[in-house]
Write an enzyme that holds these catalytic residues in place. Structure first.
Site, PDB file in Angstrom:
ATOM      1  N   THR A 103     -10.332   7.356  -0.086  1.00 47.06           N
ATOM      2  CA  THR A 103     -10.442   6.279   0.907  1.00 47.06           C
ATOM      3  C   THR A 103     -10.754   6.847   2.281  1.00 47.06           C
ATOM      4  O   THR A 103     -11.672   6.377   2.971  1.00 47.06           O
ATOM      5  CB  THR A 103      -9.139   5.464   0.950  1.00 47.06           C
ATOM      6  N   TYR A 107      -5.120   6.801  -9.159  1.00 48.15           N
ATOM      7  CA  TYR A 107      -4.939   6.564  -7.726  1.00 48.15           C
ATOM      8  C   TYR A 107      -4.622   5.088  -7.527  1.00 48.15           C
ATOM      9  O   TYR A 107      -5.490   4.234  -7.625  1.00 48.15           O
ATOM     10  CB  TYR A 107      -6.213   6.987  -6.996  1.00 48.15           C
ATOM     11  N   LYS A 112      -1.275   9.191  -7.883  1.00 47.70           N
ATOM     12  CA  LYS A 112      -1.199   9.099  -6.426  1.00 47.70           C
ATOM     13  C   LYS A 112      -0.772   7.670  -6.127  1.00 47.70           C
ATOM     14  O   LYS A 112      -1.548   6.727  -6.283  1.00 47.70           O
ATOM     15  CB  LYS A 112      -2.546   9.406  -5.760  1.00 47.70           C
ATOM     16  N   GLY A 153       1.580   8.193  -1.119  1.00 44.73           N
ATOM     17  CA  GLY A 153       0.411   8.050  -0.264  1.00 44.73           C
ATOM     18  C   GLY A 153       0.596   7.231   0.994  1.00 44.73           C
ATOM     19  O   GLY A 153      -0.387   6.904   1.650  1.00 44.73           O
ATOM     20  N   ASP A 165       2.066   7.761   4.423  1.00 46.42           N
ATOM     21  CA  ASP A 165       2.556   8.901   5.189  1.00 46.42           C
ATOM     22  C   ASP A 165       3.819   8.589   5.984  1.00 46.42           C
ATOM     23  O   ASP A 165       4.738   9.405   6.048  1.00 46.42           O
ATOM     24  CB  ASP A 165       1.464   9.391   6.150  1.00 46.42           C
TER      25      ASP A 165
END
Length: 328
Positions: free
Chosen positions: A74, A166, A196, A221, A223
């Protein structure tokens, strides 16, 4: 007669072993720690700029202490790139990272199954360390079973590469329960090695972690919520901000691992303060990329349309906020 049979048996075993080695997943290197979701360098004329990738790798390793990368995701604007551009980028990342980075994971997801398979096969040819696949987001899979079948078809194009799903429902609109998706997935995708997980459903995340075998990885994923995911037991994290706050997040992880939760929270709150400030100003891929330009000194260029170039004043304001939160 016995010698002839024995020789045939040996030859047969050699043949089977050779073919098994072709189909078996690559030797496992469990993916852990920080993984930078890389930006795609683009020139002012809108073309990919491969010359920046070498210095980019050195910066991540030497300045941020980040030794793994997630390419063409992304953050890398993969859906705005052609298949050929994505191949060129993956090749350069793998070539320049050899001997420097621990792992290069190449995201190969596309809207088209055929394009996704082509990129997966290419990733195997260039000896990437693994591939990841996002769910198709135009014609969306209607269930976990359908998505699992799609992933199986992709993995079959690169059976020797560790394979990661993902999960990013905020972007794809595909909010399939991941725990349901990975139930028995190793039976149809022997190379499956983890997820992920870019979602806020901590119950689903926790159930994934409690289910997986030891050689799989769950990588978080989001943060600004990493500490909560570490408590749940994630094995690492993939994110865009690790391009420029990786050194601080490594300290967060170290503090957590040694039981210093006060220090770990302090760092996480600082990252939340930065991200919250950026979001209020408008924090899309274009802004994030320009912030990386400002903080790293690299010239990664502008984003590609339809993402707009970041106004200079906005990036400067976020950089000033960063400098106030993380003074040298």
């Amino acid at each position: 007669m016995f010698k002839a049979v024995s020789r045939l048996f040996v030859l047969r075993c050699a043949f089977l072993c050779q073919n098994m080695s072709i189909m078996a997943p690559a030797a496992d290197k469990k993916l852990t720690g920080l993984v930078a979701a890389t930006f795609t360098p683009i020139t002012s004329q809108g073309e990919i700029n491969l010359s920046v990738i070498g210095p980019y790798i050195d910066y991540l390793k030497e300045k941020q202490g980040v030794n793994n990368v997630f390419v063409n995701g992304t953050t890398g604007e993969s859906m705005s790139l052609s298949v050929e551009e994505r191949k060129l980028l993956a090749e350069e990342w793998c070539r320049k990272a050899k001997g420097k980075m621990d792992q290069v994971i190449v995201h190969v997801g596309c809207l088209s199954l055929k394009d996704t398979q082509e990129l997966a096969h290419h990733a195997a040819q260039i000896e990437a360390d693994g591939i990841a696949v996002i769910a198709p987001s135009f014609f969306k899979p209607s269930s976990a079973d359908v998505l699992r079948t799609f992933l199986q078809e992709v993995a079959s194009a690169a059976p020797t590469l560790p394979f990661y799903y993902y999960h990013v429902p905020s972007v794809t609109g595909v909010n399939v329960n991941v725990r349901e998706l990975i139930e028995g997935i190793e039976k149809v995708i022997p190379s499956f090695r983890g997820v992920k997980f870019t979602g806020s459903d901590l119950m689903d995340l926790g159930q994934c972690i409690s289910y997986i075998p030891p050689h799989w990885s769950v990588l978080y994923g989001i943060d600004e919520q990493l500490l909560g995911a570490l408590v749940m037991g994630v094995h690492g994290a993939v994110g865009s901000t690790y391009n420029y706050v990786g050194c601080h997040v490594n300290k967060l992880i170290s503090a957590f691992e040694t039981g210093d939760l006060v220090q770990a929270r302090t760092i996480q709150f600082k990252i939340q303060e930065l991200v919250s400030f950026a979001i209020k100003l408008g924090f899309d891929v274009g802004v994030n990329k320009q912030l990386m330009n400002e903080l790293s000194g690299l010239d990664l260029g502008p984003p590609r349309l339809p993402v707009m170039t970041c106004p200079a004043a906005r990036a400067l304001a976020i950089k000033q906020k960063y400098d106030s939160i993380f003074p040298e």
